[in-house]
Design a protein around this motif. Structure first.
Motif, PDB file in Angstrom:
ATOM      1  N   GLY A  11       2.266  74.356  43.713  1.00 62.93           N
ATOM      2  CA  GLY A  11       3.675  74.425  43.345  1.00 62.93           C
ATOM      3  C   GLY A  11       3.877  74.167  41.872  1.00 62.93           C
ATOM      4  N   GLY A  12       5.135  74.031  41.500  1.00 63.51           N
ATOM      5  CA  GLY A  12       5.403  73.763  40.094  1.00 63.51           C
ATOM      6  C   GLY A  12       6.869  73.889  39.743  1.00 63.51           C
ATOM      7  N   ASP A  13       7.093  74.177  38.472  1.00 62.03           N
ATOM      8  CA  ASP A  13       8.447  74.270  37.938  1.00 62.03           C
ATOM      9  C   ASP A  13       8.578  75.533  37.095  1.00 62.03           C
ATOM     10  OD1 ASP A  13       8.733  71.540  38.773  1.00 62.03           O
ATOM     11  OD2 ASP A  13       7.785  70.932  36.900  1.00 62.03           O
ATOM     12  N   LEU A  14       9.799  76.019  37.020  1.00 65.46           N
ATOM     13  CA  LEU A  14      10.142  77.083  36.086  1.00 65.46           C
ATOM     14  C   LEU A  14      11.234  76.506  35.203  1.00 65.46           C
ATOM     15  CD1 LEU A  14      10.073  80.546  35.882  1.00 65.46           C
ATOM     16  CD2 LEU A  14      12.450  79.943  36.174  1.00 65.46           C
ATOM     17  N   VAL A  66       6.377  78.686  33.001  1.00 67.59           N
ATOM     18  CA  VAL A  66       6.022  78.302  34.368  1.00 67.59           C
ATOM     19  C   VAL A  66       5.009  77.172  34.248  1.00 67.59           C
ATOM     20  CG1 VAL A  66       4.969  79.042  36.531  1.00 67.59           C
ATOM     21  CG2 VAL A  66       6.415  80.626  35.244  1.00 67.59           C
ATOM     22  N   GLN A  67       5.294  76.046  34.914  1.00 64.52           N
ATOM     23  CA  GLN A  67       4.390  74.896  34.883  1.00 64.52           C
ATOM     24  C   GLN A  67       3.882  74.660  36.300  1.00 64.52           C
ATOM     25  OE1 GLN A  67       6.807  71.780  33.200  1.00 64.52           O
ATOM     26  NE2 GLN A  67       6.724  72.652  31.157  1.00 64.52           N
ATOM     27  N   LEU A  68       2.647  75.045  36.545  1.00 62.08           N
ATOM     28  CA  LEU A  68       2.043  74.856  37.875  1.00 62.08           C
ATOM     29  C   LEU A  68       1.381  73.482  37.944  1.00 62.08           C
ATOM     30  CD1 LEU A  68       0.450  78.380  38.377  1.00 62.08           C
ATOM     31  CD2 LEU A  68       2.607  77.528  39.281  1.00 62.08           C
ATOM     32  N   ILE A  69       1.294  72.950  39.144  1.00 59.41           N
ATOM     33  CA  ILE A  69       0.695  71.627  39.355  1.00 59.41           C
ATOM     34  C   ILE A  69      -0.670  71.807  40.008  1.00 59.41           C
ATOM     35  CG2 ILE A  69       0.956  69.405  40.522  1.00 59.41           C
ATOM     36  CD1 ILE A  69       4.013  69.991  40.473  1.00 59.41           C
ATOM     37  N   GLN A  79      -6.252  75.117  32.001  1.00 58.07           N
ATOM     38  CA  GLN A  79      -6.816  75.138  30.663  1.00 58.07           C
ATOM     39  C   GLN A  79      -6.770  73.763  30.014  1.00 58.07           C
ATOM     40  OE1 GLN A  79      -4.526  78.100  28.648  1.00 58.07           O
ATOM     41  NE2 GLN A  79      -5.479  79.789  29.736  1.00 58.07           N
ATOM     42  N   GLN A  80      -5.861  72.883  30.440  1.00 59.25           N
ATOM     43  CA  GLN A  80      -5.715  71.597  29.773  1.00 59.25           C
ATOM     44  C   GLN A  80      -6.786  70.593  30.216  1.00 59.25           C
ATOM     45  OE1 GLN A  80      -1.747  71.115  31.060  1.00 59.25           O
ATOM     46  NE2 GLN A  80      -0.865  71.745  29.123  1.00 59.25           N
ATOM     47  N   CYS A  87      -0.698  73.014  34.813  1.00 58.55           N
ATOM     48  CA  CYS A  87      -1.161  74.309  34.319  1.00 58.55           C
ATOM     49  C   CYS A  87       0.053  75.032  33.754  1.00 58.55           C
ATOM     50  CB  CYS A  87      -1.757  75.145  35.453  1.00 58.55           C
ATOM     51  SG  CYS A  87      -3.179  74.378  36.241  1.00 58.55           S
ATOM     52  N   ASP A  88       0.246  74.946  32.468  1.00 59.59           N
ATOM     53  CA  ASP A  88       1.437  75.526  31.854  1.00 59.59           C
ATOM     54  C   ASP A  88       1.148  76.926  31.340  1.00 59.59           C
ATOM     55  OD1 ASP A  88       2.603  73.072  32.294  1.00 59.59           O
ATOM     56  OD2 ASP A  88       2.162  72.338  30.283  1.00 59.59           O
TER      57      ASP A  88
END
Length: 155
Positions: A11-14, A66-69, A79-80, A87-88
């Protein structure tokens, strides 16, 4: 907007902001100036929003991320890596054009103005009589149409 998701993401955020500012980890912050913020669940690969929570009169640019978790800290899919488990995506610039409509402010209507008053018909200073009765001349009016008033409103 559509995106691909890493295998371990759940999941994540937009986030949609008026500026492209990011924090040290590369993520867009969520704050009082945020235009839209949506949380989505596992497997979500697209998002459509209408209308945005903003009032615009002309085209404007907004920035989306989009920021995925990644709960497993899988450095192969994020990548971080390390302690930064989000995962941005890259920050993407989008131009938003306003949706404008014509809104009726005042409906059209008619008015009348007096052109000539009603009066008893006279000839040579005497009332004209027909069938023993005086002749009344009706008043004359001019009808004026006032066009409706419209206003353009954008959202």
């Amino acid at each position: 907007m559509s995106w691909n998701i890493p295998a371990s993401s759940w999941g994540g955020d937009l986030i949609i902001n008026p500026t492209s500012t990011t924090d040290p980890t590369g993520g867009m912050p969520f704050g009082s100036t945020t235009v839209d913020y949506q949380i989505f669940g596992s497997g979500r690969t697209h998002y459509t929003t209408l209308p945005l929570r903003m009032s615009i009169q002309s085209p404007v640019t907004v920035y989306v991320q989009v920021q995925l978790i990644d709960p497993y800290d899988n450095t192969l899919s994020c990548q971080q890596g390390g302690d930064l488990v989000d995962c941005d995506s890259q920050v993407v610039a989008l131009t938003v054009t306003p949706m404008c409509t014509q809104v009726l402010v005042k409906a059209g209507y008619y008015t009348k103005t007096l052109v000539r008053r009603g009066h008893w018909l006279r000839q040579h200073g005497h009332f004209v009589r027909r069938h023993g009765h005086r002749v009344w001349v009706k008043a004359a009016y001019r009808h004026i149409y006032h066009r409706p008033v419209y206003e353009t409103r954008c959202h």
